[in-house]
Structures are given as C-alpha cells and as structure tokens.
Design a protein around this motif. Structure first.
Motif, PDB file in Angstrom:
ATOM      1  N   ASN A   1      12.910  -8.325   1.947  1.00  0.00           N
ATOM      2  CA  ASN A   1      13.206  -6.979   1.469  1.00  0.00           C
ATOM      3  C   ASN A   1      12.568  -6.635   0.131  1.00  0.00           C
ATOM      4  O   ASN A   1      11.675  -5.800   0.057  1.00  0.00           O
ATOM      5  N   GLN A   2      13.038  -7.262  -0.952  1.00  0.00           N
ATOM      6  CA  GLN A   2      12.529  -6.884  -2.266  1.00  0.00           C
ATOM      7  C   GLN A   2      11.026  -7.123  -2.395  1.00  0.00           C
ATOM      8  O   GLN A   2      10.336  -6.392  -3.098  1.00  0.00           O
ATOM      9  N   LEU A   3      10.519  -8.146  -1.683  1.00  0.00           N
ATOM     10  CA  LEU A   3       9.085  -8.403  -1.698  1.00  0.00           C
ATOM     11  C   LEU A   3       8.399  -7.795  -0.473  1.00  0.00           C
ATOM     12  O   LEU A   3       7.470  -6.999  -0.589  1.00  0.00           O
ATOM     13  N   GLY A   4       8.853  -8.161   0.727  1.00  0.00           N
ATOM     14  CA  GLY A   4       8.165  -7.768   1.959  1.00  0.00           C
ATOM     15  C   GLY A   4       8.240  -6.290   2.276  1.00  0.00           C
ATOM     16  O   GLY A   4       7.329  -5.746   2.927  1.00  0.00           O
ATOM     17  N   ARG A   5       9.285  -5.599   1.837  1.00  0.00           N
ATOM     18  CA  ARG A   5       9.406  -4.166   2.095  1.00  0.00           C
ATOM     19  C   ARG A   5       9.099  -3.331   0.847  1.00  0.00           C
ATOM     20  O   ARG A   5       9.411  -2.136   0.808  1.00  0.00           O
ATOM     21  N   SER A   6       8.515  -3.963  -0.152  1.00  0.00           N
ATOM     22  CA  SER A   6       8.133  -3.227  -1.360  1.00  0.00           C
ATOM     23  C   SER A   6       6.954  -2.303  -1.064  1.00  0.00           C
ATOM     24  O   SER A   6       6.195  -2.512  -0.117  1.00  0.00           O
ATOM     25  N   ARG A   7       6.814  -1.289  -1.906  1.00  0.00           N
ATOM     26  CA  ARG A   7       5.690  -0.368  -1.741  1.00  0.00           C
ATOM     27  C   ARG A   7       4.368  -1.117  -1.850  1.00  0.00           C
ATOM     28  O   ARG A   7       3.413  -0.851  -1.103  1.00  0.00           O
ATOM     29  N   ALA A   8       4.293  -2.080  -2.759  1.00  0.00           N
ATOM     30  CA  ALA A   8       3.047  -2.816  -2.971  1.00  0.00           C
ATOM     31  C   ALA A   8       2.655  -3.620  -1.735  1.00  0.00           C
ATOM     32  O   ALA A   8       1.513  -3.548  -1.261  1.00  0.00           O
ATOM     33  N   PHE A   9       3.606  -4.398  -1.184  1.00  0.00           N
ATOM     34  CA  PHE A   9       3.257  -5.254  -0.056  1.00  0.00           C
ATOM     35  C   PHE A   9       3.026  -4.435   1.211  1.00  0.00           C
ATOM     36  O   PHE A   9       2.133  -4.742   2.006  1.00  0.00           O
ATOM     37  N   THR A  10       3.835  -3.391   1.428  1.00  0.00           N
ATOM     38  CA  THR A  10       3.634  -2.592   2.639  1.00  0.00           C
ATOM     39  C   THR A  10       2.291  -1.858   2.611  1.00  0.00           C
ATOM     40  O   THR A  10       1.724  -1.565   3.670  1.00  0.00           O
ATOM     41  N   GLY A  11       1.778  -1.557   1.413  1.00  0.00           N
ATOM     42  CA  GLY A  11       0.443  -0.968   1.333  1.00  0.00           C
ATOM     43  C   GLY A  11      -0.609  -1.913   1.883  1.00  0.00           C
ATOM     44  O   GLY A  11      -1.507  -1.507   2.636  1.00  0.00           O
ATOM     45  N   TRP A  12      -0.486  -3.196   1.517  1.00  0.00           N
ATOM     46  CA  TRP A  12      -1.409  -4.201   2.055  1.00  0.00           C
ATOM     47  C   TRP A  12      -1.188  -4.377   3.558  1.00  0.00           C
ATOM     48  O   TRP A  12      -2.142  -4.458   4.332  1.00  0.00           O
ATOM     49  N   LEU A  13       0.087  -4.429   3.981  1.00  0.00           N
ATOM     50  CA  LEU A  13       0.396  -4.641   5.384  1.00  0.00           C
ATOM     51  C   LEU A  13      -0.103  -3.490   6.253  1.00  0.00           C
ATOM     52  O   LEU A  13      -0.556  -3.705   7.387  1.00  0.00           O
TER      53      LEU A  13
END
Length: 489
Positions: A292-304
C-alpha cells in the motif's frame, strides 16, 4: 556443551522439522494432486505428533532451569522456548495430532465448497474445527478463550485492547468512507482482458522491484495467496483473474513483503527461536507497507503504468494520474484481499467479531453464514450475492487460524507508523519508486526491523524501528490525506 548449547541444538532440529511440515503445507496448496488429500492428512498428523513430542520433551524444562544467557539474543531465545514449552505442554498430544489431521483435510474441503458455492459441504468440517479449537483454547486459557488463541499470533495482545483500538478507528474510517463515496469525483474501472502469462511475468518484475531474492524463493499459483518458509527457502503464491490484473499484482507484492521479511532476518538466527518474524501483526506490517504505502503510491504506480502499457498495450487508461486513482479506487467490494485501504480494516473488524463469537460459543457454525451476511450488509451497504463472496472467501478458518484476522488490522496500524518514520528518514524515496525500485525503503525496513527477527516483542519491534510507541494515528492521518486528495474531499 553448556545447557544453553544443548537446548539450542535440540531446538535447531525441531525448527528444521517444522520447516518440513510447512513445506508439506505449501505443496498441498500448490501442486499436490487432489486425490492425495487423505494421505497428506495422515502425513501431517504424523509429523505433528513428532513435533509435539519434541516441543514437550521433559529435557527442555531441565535445560531451561540450567541455561544461562550471556547476551540479550540468548535471553530472548530462552524466553521464546519457555513460552512455547509452557503452551505446548498444555495441549494433549492426541488433540494436537487430531487438529493437524483435520485442518489438512479441511483445506481441501473448503476449496471445493468455495469453488462449487456449496457451504453445506463445508459446514460439518468447520464445526469440527471450531470444536477442537475451543478445546485447545480451554487447555491454554487463563481467562478468555479467544485471547488464548490470539496469543499464538500476536503475543501480549488481548481482544479488549484490539477491540478498543477498533472502536477508536471505526468513526474516522466510516466518516472518510462516506465522504469518498459521496464525492463528485468518480474513478473509472478497467474493462479489459489481461492474459494470465503476462500478468505473472509482470508480477515477477514487481516482486523483483521490491527485492525478492529468487535464488531463495519461487512464485506459484494458489486458491488463496500466501507466503511460506523462512531463511534460505521462502516461497510466495498469487492468483490470477484475467479481467482483474491488480488481484495478481498486488497479491504478489503483498506476499513479497512477507517473504522479504523472512529472507532479511540475520543468517545467524536461522533455525533458532529468533529466526522468524516477531508476530503476525509485525509480519502484516511488512506486507501491507510493501503493498500500500509503497506499491500503491503515486510514484510507484507511475512506473507500473508504463510497465503495464508495455505488457498489455492500450488498456483504456488515459495517463499515470488516472491509473493511480484506479489502483486506489474505493468501492465496498466483497473480497477482503481485494479491498481498498479504506474498507480493508472494516473487513477485518467483521471477522474479528464473528470469530470471537464462534470461539466464545455465542455463535454456532450453523448460523455463521446468516450472521456474516447480515453484518456485511450493515457495514458495507451491499448484500452478499454468493458464499464465495461471503464467509467462504478466506482459507483461515479451515486451517484453524482463529485469532489471526485481527493481526491484519494491527499490521496496517504498524505499517502506518513505519511509513511515517521511514518517510522522515529516507529522502528521495519517491524518486526511487518512480524509477521502479523500492530499495531505499526496503533497505531502511531491513536495517530497522526485518533483520532482527523475533529479537524483540511485537510492540517493541515497531517502537524500536519508529522511535515511538505504535498507535493508530499515523495510519488514519495517511488515509485521510491520500484519499482526500484522490477524491477531492
């Protein structure tokens, strides 16, 4: 050898045998032929009989009386062995073996009942599981039966403490949910097909981004995702629904959090009492912060988002910002493991109340489905449409894991505290996540929490990492800030 050395040598063999039992459980959930269920139940029962005999060996009491600790780690090891010995000696060997045999069979019966939407096929087995767990709780109890079972998963916690925490959390969660669901801003739903092989390939990429060591692990499919093992052999599973790629991706990231915790524990602790996570609540803090705090962050979801476009082509999402909102879409869905961060704890609270009632005897198994459906409609405003969306959705009760569910919410609370401390300590974290690596975050978690294994008690483990006592405030603040921004409320 000293008494301490003799005890640890004996304990090492017990831990190794326990690992074998866990591997049999993994095999049963992933690749075992369906026709082997009865034989596997006997194998698990036989191994549990051996383990119970070792854990209640009278020499342990003698070694504990004579052993002297020379370091804090040795003192903690003795405390953990003594706790295990005192609890295990209260459970008759007959009951331990019967439970192991029953829950091994029950998992297959549950899976088939779930697949066929046939609760009547599972209820008689569940009644037996509840009966034996009540019997075990009575052997262990010094007061409340449920607390006796909770101690297996979150040592030191009580249902009153957890219930009070839930009572403090519920008003802010419900108020935020009502604002979000009433917001003018609407988040779309993905409507496309995502082939299984491609989902699994992307899931492996995501697990690698979070530091999963594939030389000591593997990814397989299971009805209910889980992590199994410790040290040099830590395996994860996921599941695939071709119309719902986040099910696979975020189940994988979640289980990667569990796995990376086990893989990061100090090698010197392998096959010792310190060589596992401190508790299930602490374990859940790792899976939930990864997810959540990492995997659903705006930063990581941009990469995903970029990785998903590469893998699947145009799947109807305008840009990374819309994708971030979709990943975090709030909806009162049926399934706990697919629930958004706002609804997840409400799912746990429902199960916590129902299983307390089952163990306490105020709710019987025959009335469980009706009780579940009524509570779900009251809490979520939606009627359960089929048993697999209701009380048959989780594997836990078939496994006899009563007392486990509240640790999911504790894990969320712990993750909120860790996220606050980590964000303050790790500059440039979002830049790394946007580049497809969680390494700065996972390095911080590894150093401050994961490598210590069971060296400290659960709450002490979180406090040592964060610099403050765990509480629900950071989680609720994080949820209000995140979802308030996404939905403009």
């Amino acid at each position: 050898m000293t008494a301490f050395q003799e005890l640890m040598t004996f304990q090492r063999e017990t831990e190794a045998l326990s690992g074998i039992a866990e591997r049999l459980g993994w095999d049963q959930e992933t690749v075992m032929p369906r026709g082997a269920a009865d034989q596997r139940a006997e194998e698990m029962a036989a191994l549990e009989s051996v383990l119970h005999a070792r854990r209640t060996d009278p020499r342990i009491e003698d070694w504990l009386a004579r052993a002297e600790a020379t370091t804090p780690a040795e003192a903690r090891s003795l405390d953990l062995v003594a706790r295990s010995y005192n609890r295990t000696t209260r459970i008759p060997a007959r009951l331990a073996t019967e439970l192991a045999r029953l829950v091994s069979r029950a998992q297959g019966i549950w899976a088939e009942a779930r697949a066929n939407e046939a609760p009547a096929a599972f209820l008689p087995t569940l009644e037996e599981v509840v009966r034996l767990k009540r019997e075990a709780a009575a052997c262990l109890s010094e007061g409340d039966l449920y607390d006796a079972l909770l101690e297996d998963y979150e040592p030191g916690a009580t249902h009153r403490q957890i219930g009070a925490m839930f009572d403090r959390m519920r008003p802010r969660l419900v108020a935020l949910r009502e604002k979000v669901l009433g917001a003018e801003r609407r988040v779309p739903v993905i409507a496309a097909g995502f082939p299984e092989a491609t989902q699994l390939r992307l899931a492996r990429i995501a697990a690698s981004a979070f530091g999963y060591d594939w030389t000591r692990g593997r990814l397989d499919l299971a009805v209910h995702p889980f992590c199994s093992g410790s040290g040099q052999d830590v395996r994860i599973t996921t599941r695939v629904v071709e119309a719902e790629p986040f099910n696979c991706l975020y189940s994988t990231i979640h289980e990667t959090g569990h796995a990376c915790y086990e893989q990061a524990i100090e090698p010197a602790y392998l096959l010792t009492p310190l060589g596992r996570g401190a508790s299930m609540g602490v374990h859940e803090s790792q899976s939930r912060i990864y997810e959540n705090q990492l995997g659903r962050s705006r930063a990581f979801t941009g990469w995903l988002f970029t990785r998903m476009v590469d893998a699947f082509g145009d799947f109807g999402v305008r840009d990374a910002e819309e994708f971030y909102a979709i990943v975090n879409r709030v909806s009162p869905g049926f399934i706990r493991t697919e629930a958004d961060e706002l609804h997840y704890n409400l799912h746990v609270m429902l199960r916590f109340d129902l299983e307390r009632a089952l163990i306490g005897g105020s709710l019987e198994v025959a009335d469980l489905e009706e009780a579940w459906n009524a509570r779900f409609e009251a809490d979520f405003g939606v009627k359960v449409d089929k048993p697999s969306h209701g009380f048959l959705q989780d594997v836990h009760w078939s496994c006899g894991l009563f007392g486990y569910f509240p640790t999911y919410a504790l894990g969320n609370v712990y993750a909120g505290c860790l996220n606050q401390a980590m964000r303050a300590a790790v500059p440039g974290l979002d830049a790394a996540l946007a580049g497809g690596t969680a390494k700065p975050a996972t390095d911080w978690l590894r150093e401050n929490l994961q490598r210590h294994g069971s060296l400290r008690a659960p709450a002490e483990t979180i406090a040592a990492a964060c610099g403050f006592a765990p509480n629900e405030g950071p989680l609720l603040d994080y949820l209000e800030a995140k979802f308030g921004a996404i939905y403009g409320v």
